[in-house]
Write a protein that holds these residues in place. Structure first.
Motif: not given
Ligand code: ASP
Length: 437
Positions: A104, A106, A109, A172, A177
């Motif tokens: 990922s 991010s 996350f 999310s 995401r």
């Protein structure tokens, strides 16, 4: 009776703490929806799982994998599952989370996985359903929280399960995401779930028995606040009383659901009850609590005939807006205007602000005072009670502290004073002793 319970990081930090949590939940049938944080610190030297997860992300960014940091995550969860004697296939969950972090882009996350894994464990431990926050908590594309969609999703998902564990801290975007709230955000998740299921009570279980009337590092053994209104809570938590995330009141405020702060490690304590309505206070409880923060600056602008220039304050504020600086207070006189801003907000921007003010407004003087602490004395009992501010200022005077700024809203439930950073503790203690004991 229906209760939503949120358990914080310390309550989730070890199998011993989790067993206490389990006992608390099983002792009351109305505790049907449970929101959990990620495991927090077991002692002062420990690291929170959430911090280690951010570290995993950073390691992955610089080396392409997160082997080293993730081994800490792995050991911690495997240890908890082993000590609880659960049959859950934790290894597979952990392997998938590691792969997810490595693929990922991010940090959100990565950070969210602490709550995710912990909720899976708690669901297994309690025999409750697991409902993923990513499926019910929704953010708009600009990153703001989508209150209405979330409420519909929570209602729909939880009406189908009688008892569930929901991970805190994240939700999310529409496209799936993951996005987290700010740190400590599981408190907000708990409030969102409480609203969605229309709970009678939102219990927020932490490691202290509620809000104290002042910071125990400054006042020796301060009294506990038994009942606090939402408005008092906002004032106190904004000024640094940090038991609950300052945004956690909004979802429950809509439906008037009270919040009860409780202590996992002293469940017999009643804690602090936070209620939606005005709280009547007697003579002995004029002040509900005192909180404060250090490190503010005052920018004092003086200009003759300022009061006759229509729109002057608005134009001054637009300078702060231009640099993205949020301001705290703006006490003014006939020819003077002061703007109180946190030093953190001003960092690297002060010179530009002053330059703009000088060139746009041609003031007589602009002065900046650094190192100011703000102290908020809060309580419904203060409104319409003559003599309250006299007592407050007398106590400060007797403590030999000079007051640099005063601000009292017309709701009269909050008097804010500015003093030198060095006088902060002395002033706060003086106010406490005057009003509380
Ligand atoms: N685990 C997150 C944090 O450490 C969120 C929370 O505990 O509420 O900030």
């Amino acid at each position: 009776m229906l209760k939503v319970c949120k358990f914080g990081g310390t309550s989730m930090s070890s199998s011993i703490a989790i067993n206490k949590v389990t006992e608390i939940i099983h002792s009351d049938d109305s505790r049907r929806y449970v929101v959990v944080s990620a495991p927090g610190k077991r002692d002062n030297t420990d690291i929170k799982i959430t911090d280690t997860l951010y570290q995993c992300f950073r390691e992955m960014k610089s080396t392409g994998s997160c082997n080293e940091s993730f081994s800490l995550i792995y050991d911690r969860y495997m240890g908890i599952v082993r000590d609880l004697g659960l049959k859950i296939d934790m290894k597979t969950y952990l392997d998938n989370v590691k792969k997810g972090i490595e693929s990922s882009q991010s940090p959100d996350f990565a950070a969210s996985r602490g709550e995710y894994l912990n909720a899976l464990i708690m669901a297994e431990q309690l025999g409750y359903a697991f409902v993923d926050a990513a499926d019910v908590i929704r953010f708009n594309d600009d990153g703001t929280f989508d209150e209405d969609t979330t409420n519909d999703l929570v209602q729909e998902a939880l009406s189908k399960v009688d008892k569930a564990v929901i991970p805190g801290f994240y939700g999310s975007y529409q496209d799936g995401r993951i996005k987290t709230f700010s740190r400590g955000g599981s408190d907000i998740t708990g409030a969102i779930i409480a609203r969605g299921v229309n709970a009678d009570l939102y219990e927020n279980w932490t490691d202290v028995s509620g809000f104290l009337k002042a910071d125990p590092r400054i006042v020796n053994n301060p009294e506990r606040i038994k009942t606090l209104s939402f408005r008092e809570l906002r004032e106190l938590s904004y000024m640094g009383a940090s038991v609950l995330h300052p945004d956690a009141v909004f979802p429950v405020r809509v439906s008037g659901i009270p919040i009860n702060i409780r202590n996992t490690f002293a469940p017999q304590d009643e804690g602090t009850m936070i209620v939606p309505h005005y709280v009547e206070r007697d003579e002995k409880n004029i002040v509900t609590g005192i909180a404060g923060k250090k490190n503010f600056a005052i920018i004092l602008i003086e200009k003759s005939m300022m009061n006759s220039e229509i729109g002057f304050s608005r134009r001054v504020l637009s300078v702060f807006e231009k640099y993205g600086i949020s301001i705290e207070h703006m006490p003014s006189g006939i020819d003077t205007l002061s703007v109180v801003v946190s030093e953190e907000e001003l960092k690297n921007k002060l010179d530009n602000v002053i330059m703009d003010i000088r060139s746009q407004f041609k003031p007589n003087t602009v002065e900046v005072y650094h190192g100011i602490a703000l102290i908020a004395t809060v309580g419904h009992g203060m409104s319409r009670r003559p003599g309250t501010s006299a007592r407050l200022f007398k106590s400060i005077y007797e403590a030999d502290v000079n007051v640099r700024m005063i601000d009292q809203g017309s709701s009269e439930m909050n008097i804010i004073i500015g003093v030198e950073n060095d006088d902060y503790e002395k002033a706060l203690a003086a106010i406490y002793h005057e009003f509380i004991g």
